[in-house]
Design a protein around this motif. Structure first.
Motif, mmCIF file in Angstrom:
data_model
loop_
_atom_site.group_PDB
_atom_site.id
_atom_site.type_symbol
_atom_site.label_atom_id
_atom_site.label_comp_id
_atom_site.label_asym_id
_atom_site.label_seq_id
_atom_site.Cartn_x
_atom_site.Cartn_y
_atom_site.Cartn_z
ATOM 1 N N PRO A 181 0.841 -1.197 0.000
ATOM 2 C CA PRO A 181 0.000 0.000 0.000
ATOM 3 C C PRO A 181 0.883 1.258 0.000
ATOM 4 C CG PRO A 181 -0.640 -1.535 1.733
ATOM 5 C CD PRO A 181 0.657 -2.006 1.220
ATOM 6 N N VAL A 182 0.355 2.303 -0.574
ATOM 7 C CA VAL A 182 1.087 3.586 -0.618
ATOM 8 C C VAL A 182 0.295 4.585 0.216
ATOM 9 C CG1 VAL A 182 1.974 5.440 -2.046
ATOM 10 C CG2 VAL A 182 2.037 3.078 -2.866
ATOM 11 N N ALA A 183 0.966 5.168 1.223
ATOM 12 C CA ALA A 183 0.297 6.128 2.112
ATOM 13 C C ALA A 183 0.038 7.418 1.369
ATOM 14 C CB ALA A 183 1.160 6.394 3.339
ATOM 15 N N GLU A 184 -0.823 8.251 2.006
ATOM 16 C CA GLU A 184 -1.168 9.516 1.374
ATOM 17 C C GLU A 184 0.055 10.405 1.175
ATOM 18 O OE1 GLU A 184 -4.098 11.299 3.790
ATOM 19 O OE2 GLU A 184 -5.705 9.893 3.256
ATOM 20 N N THR A 185 1.057 10.177 2.020
ATOM 21 C CA THR A 185 2.283 10.978 1.888
ATOM 22 C C THR A 185 3.151 10.483 0.757
ATOM 23 O OG1 THR A 185 3.432 9.563 3.477
ATOM 24 C CG2 THR A 185 2.272 11.468 4.352
ATOM 25 N N GLY A 186 2.737 9.362 0.133
ATOM 26 C CA GLY A 186 3.542 8.786 -0.935
ATOM 27 C C GLY A 186 4.539 7.782 -0.452
ATOM 28 N N LEU A 187 4.557 7.550 0.868
ATOM 29 C CA LEU A 187 5.499 6.588 1.417
ATOM 30 C C LEU A 187 4.979 5.193 1.151
ATOM 31 C CD1 LEU A 187 8.009 6.002 3.144
ATOM 32 C CD2 LEU A 187 6.522 6.088 5.153
ATOM 33 N N LYS A 188 5.834 4.355 0.605
ATOM 34 C CA LYS A 188 5.488 2.961 0.290
ATOM 35 C C LYS A 188 5.670 2.148 1.556
ATOM 36 C CE LYS A 188 7.152 1.399 -3.505
ATOM 37 N NZ LYS A 188 8.109 0.835 -4.479
ATOM 38 N N LEU A 189 4.652 1.440 1.954
ATOM 39 C CA LEU A 189 4.724 0.606 3.142
ATOM 40 C C LEU A 189 5.321 -0.729 2.750
ATOM 41 C CD1 LEU A 189 1.216 1.413 4.691
ATOM 42 C CD2 LEU A 189 3.412 2.492 5.147
ATOM 43 N N THR A 190 6.343 -1.118 3.473
ATOM 44 C CA THR A 190 7.107 -2.301 3.052
ATOM 45 C C THR A 190 6.940 -3.465 3.996
ATOM 46 O OG1 THR A 190 9.028 -1.492 4.243
ATOM 47 C CG2 THR A 190 8.820 -0.846 1.949
ATOM 48 N N PHE A 191 5.891 -3.445 4.759
ATOM 49 C CA PHE A 191 5.752 -4.527 5.736
ATOM 50 C C PHE A 191 4.849 -5.650 5.240
ATOM 51 C CE2 PHE A 191 2.852 -1.016 6.832
ATOM 52 C CZ PHE A 191 1.625 -1.602 6.598
ATOM 53 N N CYS A 192 4.268 -5.541 3.988
ATOM 54 C CA CYS A 192 3.394 -6.607 3.486
ATOM 55 C C CYS A 192 4.213 -7.826 3.106
ATOM 56 C CB CYS A 192 2.619 -6.116 2.260
ATOM 57 S SG CYS A 192 1.396 -4.855 2.706
ATOM 58 N N PRO A 193 3.636 -9.024 3.133
ATOM 59 C CA PRO A 193 4.381 -10.251 2.846
ATOM 60 C C PRO A 193 4.830 -10.309 1.380
ATOM 61 C CG PRO A 193 2.045 -10.714 3.096
ATOM 62 C CD PRO A 193 2.224 -9.308 3.506
ATOM 63 N N LYS A 194 5.964 -11.010 1.155
ATOM 64 C CA LYS A 194 6.538 -11.159 -0.188
ATOM 65 C C LYS A 194 6.347 -12.605 -0.657
ATOM 66 C CE LYS A 194 9.951 -7.680 0.966
ATOM 67 N NZ LYS A 194 11.324 -7.462 1.388
ATOM 68 N N LYS A 195 6.175 -12.748 -1.970
ATOM 69 C CA LYS A 195 6.026 -14.085 -2.570
ATOM 70 C C LYS A 195 7.084 -14.261 -3.641
ATOM 71 C CE LYS A 195 1.085 -14.726 -1.699
ATOM 72 N NZ LYS A 195 -0.244 -15.057 -2.305
ATOM 73 N N ILE A 196 7.516 -15.529 -3.820
ATOM 74 C CA ILE A 196 8.565 -15.840 -4.778
ATOM 75 C C ILE A 196 7.945 -16.646 -5.931
ATOM 76 C CG2 ILE A 196 10.768 -17.015 -5.135
ATOM 77 C CD1 ILE A 196 11.302 -16.633 -2.170
ATOM 78 N N TYR A 197 8.227 -16.218 -7.117
ATOM 79 C CA TYR A 197 7.733 -16.891 -8.324
ATOM 80 C C TYR A 197 8.899 -17.145 -9.249
ATOM 81 C CZ TYR A 197 2.992 -15.559 -6.899
ATOM 82 O OH TYR A 197 1.825 -15.397 -6.214
ATOM 83 N N SER A 198 8.784 -18.285 -10.006
ATOM 84 C CA SER A 198 9.796 -18.625 -11.000
ATOM 85 C C SER A 198 9.169 -18.511 -12.373
ATOM 86 C CB SER A 198 10.321 -20.065 -10.780
ATOM 87 O OG SER A 198 11.225 -20.415 -11.793
ATOM 88 N N VAL A 199 9.846 -17.742 -13.237
ATOM 89 C CA VAL A 199 9.347 -17.544 -14.605
ATOM 90 C C VAL A 199 10.277 -18.328 -15.510
ATOM 91 C CG1 VAL A 199 8.843 -15.889 -16.409
ATOM 92 C CG2 VAL A 199 8.485 -15.262 -13.997
#
Length: 733
Positions: A696-714
């Motif tokens: 999510p991106v806050a109203e201040t434009g700061l990107k919140l980096t606490f959301c979970p990450k997923k790994i994909y192979s292409v």
């Protein structure tokens, strides 16, 4: 035969003796004949005779029946000496030659003349000489003559049967020769006796006297007297006799007594004796210094000097000299003088008596010290509640200052040699009568000094209470017993000084800074001065609210609140509150982690600052909106050989998102359009493993980096279609 020889020898001897006698009779000189025998000196007789041929000397013999005296002489006349005076002698003479001596001549009688009188002479006066002698054996009269020893003038001769004689009308001081002899009944004079005698001198004339009054000595001079060897001056008074002697025409007598009348006489003397004293001259010495001097100062400023009368004093002079060098005097025939005097001076006083002879000797010098002056410029340099410091200019004659402060009940004193005094242990807010007395050891205290009134500074107030209200207003209450005092309350601390004043017993202070500690004191002030400060009361204001409050979202449900610690705050309480609930933490640090935060909710943030003593400051801040919730159901789909579509399900609340793919060949980002829940990434290489995070991106434009990450192979399958294989979640950020 033998008898015949002895007869022969006897005859021969007799014949020899006869022959010797015949030879002797033929050689002895003739017997002299005395022509005359006479005496001119009382111890000798002179003999005259005809010379005997062949005689070489003569033996004279004088015989008085008791003694025989022989004298050998060479020729006529001859003298037999060693005889007695006035004695009849039988005189004989023998002639002597080498052949022998003759028989004694027929005797002839002769009598020695009278002995010379033994004279005793003296000069009983300057014009007479007394001649005295003892009686002379066989003398019936005496002859005495006198003449000047220098041969000038005539001879004066006197006959007397007495044993003394006085020659008068002689010249004074002149040496005379005196001759005397005795005669017997036949008028034959005896030996004479001669001596010299000087008449005594006349008394000196024209006596002059010079008196030295300063040295108490007198010099005397006179005309020289004929024949005088020495002169003696006598100064005679009722109590003493002084003399001086000299061979000259003047001399000096020292150590004369003052106030004494002397009779002066001069006598001359020589070996004959002294002259009569000259006519006396009167000498009056200077008077003695007046005694029993008394000095009084009555009234102050007036000195009275009195003394006793002295002998030979015609008038008196009193000298009064002050210790600054100024001198005054007075002349009087009385025995008292009056002078003006000033305080603090020492006067040196001497009294002299005068007469025609001069000034009396210096007597005792009296000193009189007047009372020291009173200080007139007393100035209080410090007046406090219990102490008064005063100074003044030094005054003449003061060796010590006595300061007294009296309030009607008690008296406080201080003594010092300096012109200053500190009176302590006084009562506050009290009126004192303060007097400075000057003191000298000689005269004591000057009790005429004027007092001065000084009131001590007010008493210190006593702070009873310090209170604060909800509006940080400080109210100070005190208690005091001063009259007409103004009170000033001071709060002093590191942030400055704050005051309030009142004539009552309370005042109010406003605007004190937060987070400060103050010392609160109260001071009373009147016209007399300021009191000592009251005992201080500590005052602490509430801690200051922190500045720079920062709220940072750590995870979707955890946020970090941090701040800059305010003054004197020791702990803080952070509170986040919304309709969903409240999150709170209490910490001594400058940050706090708050959990159980609901994403996408608006929170009210408050912070309390608490001091070590428990004072609390309530600090309110603006609201905080928690970050949007992380998306759900993130999936990747292949779009052709080099394209990927990321798809997710949006959480509650409207939010903007940003998608990031992290691979070994680069980072690929895409931002969807508003309201969409997918995002396409083109030109992405296949055959790589990517970490995908939708934030999510806050109203201040700061990107919140606490959301979970997923790994994909292409993968690359050799065709335009490939597969995206899910490898799982990435835990690390």
């Amino acid at each position: 035969m033998a008898g015949g020889r002895e007869t022969c020898w006897t005859l021969i001897g007799f014949l020899l003796i006869c022959l010797k006698m015949v030879a002797s009779a033929k050689s002895a000189p003739e017997i002299p004949t005395i022509d005359q025998a006479y005496s001119k000196i009382s111890n000798s007789i002179t003999v005259e005779w005809a010379t005997v041929p062949g005689a070489t000397s003569y033996l004279l013999t004088a015989e008085d029946g008791d003694t025989v005296i022989e004298t050998m002489v060479a020729n006529s006349p001859g003298t037999v000496t060693g005889l007695k005076a006035a004695t009849l002698y039988e005189i004989t003479i023998r002639s002597i030659s080498a052949a022998g001596r003759s028989q004694a001549s027929p005797p002839k009688q002769a009598k020695t003349v009278l002995a010379a009188p033994i004279l005793e002479v003296s000069s009983p006066s300057s014009d007479s000489i007394l001649v005295q002698w003892e009686a002379v054996y066989m003398a019936i009269g005496f002859s005495v003559s006198i003449m000047r020893a220098n041969g000038l003038g005539s001879i004066w001769k006197e006959n007397t049967t007495n044993t003394s004689l006085t020659f008068t009308s002689l010249e004074a001081g002149t040496l005379y020769t005196i001759k005397a002899y005795a005669w017997n009944a036949n008028g034959i004079p005896g030996d004479d006796s001669t001596c010299n005698q000087r008449t005594s001198p006349r008394a000196p004339a024209n006596i002059q006297v010079s008196f030295d009054s300063g040295a108490l000595k007198a010099s005397f001079s006179w005309a020289l007297a004929e024949g005088a060897f020495n002169y003696t001056v006598m100064a005679l008074s009722d109590s003493s006799e002084l003399t001086c002697s000299t061979a000259f025409s003047s001399c000096t007598i020292s150590s004369l007594q003052c106030g004494t009348e002397y009779l002066i006489s001069v006598s001359a003397s020589n070996d004959a004796g002294s002259s009569k004293s000259s006519s006396t001259v009167t000498l009056k010495t200077v008077a003695c210094a007046p005694g029993r001097v008394t000095i009084q100062e009555d009234p102050p400023g007036h000195l009275s000097v009195a003394w006793s009368n002295v002998d030979l004093g015609d008038y008196y002079v009193v000298f009064v000299k002050s210790d600054d060098g100024l001198e005054v005097h007075c002349n009087t025939s009385l025995t008292e003088c009056n002078f003006l005097s000033e305080c603090g001076f020492t006067y040196f006083i001497s009294v002299f008596a005068y007469n025609k002879a001069g000034q009396s000797p210096l007597g005792d010098i009296f000193n009189y010290t007047t009372a020291p002056c009173c200080p007139s410029d007393i100035n209080p340099v410090l007046v406090s509640s219990d102490r008064v410091e005063i100074v003044w200019s030094p005054v003449r004659g003061a060796e010590l200052y006595e300061t007294k402060a009296a309030d009607g009940y008690n008296t406080v004193e201080c003594n010092d040699t300096v012109p200053a005094c500190t009176l302590s242990a006084l009562e506050c807010d009290t009126k004192y009568n303060i007097t400075v007395y000057s003191f000298s050891e000689v005269r004591g205290s000057n009790m005429s000094c004027t007092p001065q009134f000084i009131t001590t500074a007010p008493c210190s107030p006593e702070i009873k209470n310090v209170s604060r209200d909800a509006f940080s207003t400080i109210n100070v209450h005190w208690r005091s017993t001063n009259d007409d005092a103004t009170y000033t309350v001071t709060a002093q601390g590191e942030k400055g000084l704050y005051q309030c004043s009142s004539m009552g017993e309370s005042c109010t202070m406003r605007g004190l800074p937060c987070g400060s500690v103050f010392s609160v004191t109260a001071v009373a002030e009147t016209q007399a001065g300021r009191s000592l400060p009251s005992y201080s009361v500590p005052l602490e204001t509430v801690p200051c609210c922190p500045t720079g409050l920062t709220v940072t979202q750590i995870t979707q449900s955890v946020i970090n609140v941090s701040w800059t610690i305010g003054r004197v705050a020791q702990t803080h309480v952070a509170v986040l509150e919304s309709h969903t609930g409240q999150s709170k933490c209490h910490t001594h640090q400058n940050y706090c982690l708050l959990g159980c935060i609901t994403c996408g909710v608006n929170y009210t943030v408050t912070l309390k600052a608490i001091s070590a003593t428990g004072l609390t400051a309530d600090c309110s801040y603006q609201s905080y909106f928690s970050g949007a919730c992380c998306p759900l159901g993130v999936k990747l789909y292949r779009l052709g050989p080099n394209g990927i579509r990321i798809y997710w399900q949006a959480s509650r609340g409207s939010a903007s998102y940003s998608t990031d793919l992290y691979g070994s060949k680069g980072i690929f980002t895409c931002t969807p359009s508003a309201g969409l829940s997918f995002c396409d990434v083109t030109e992405i290489p296949c055959g790589d493993v990517y970490t995908v995070m939708v934030s999510p991106v806050a109203e201040t434009g700061l990107k919140l980096t606490f959301c979970p990450k997923k790994i994909y192979s292409v993968t690359c399958s050799g065709s335009t279609l490939g597969m995206v294989i899910y490898r799982g979640k990435r835990n690390e950020e």
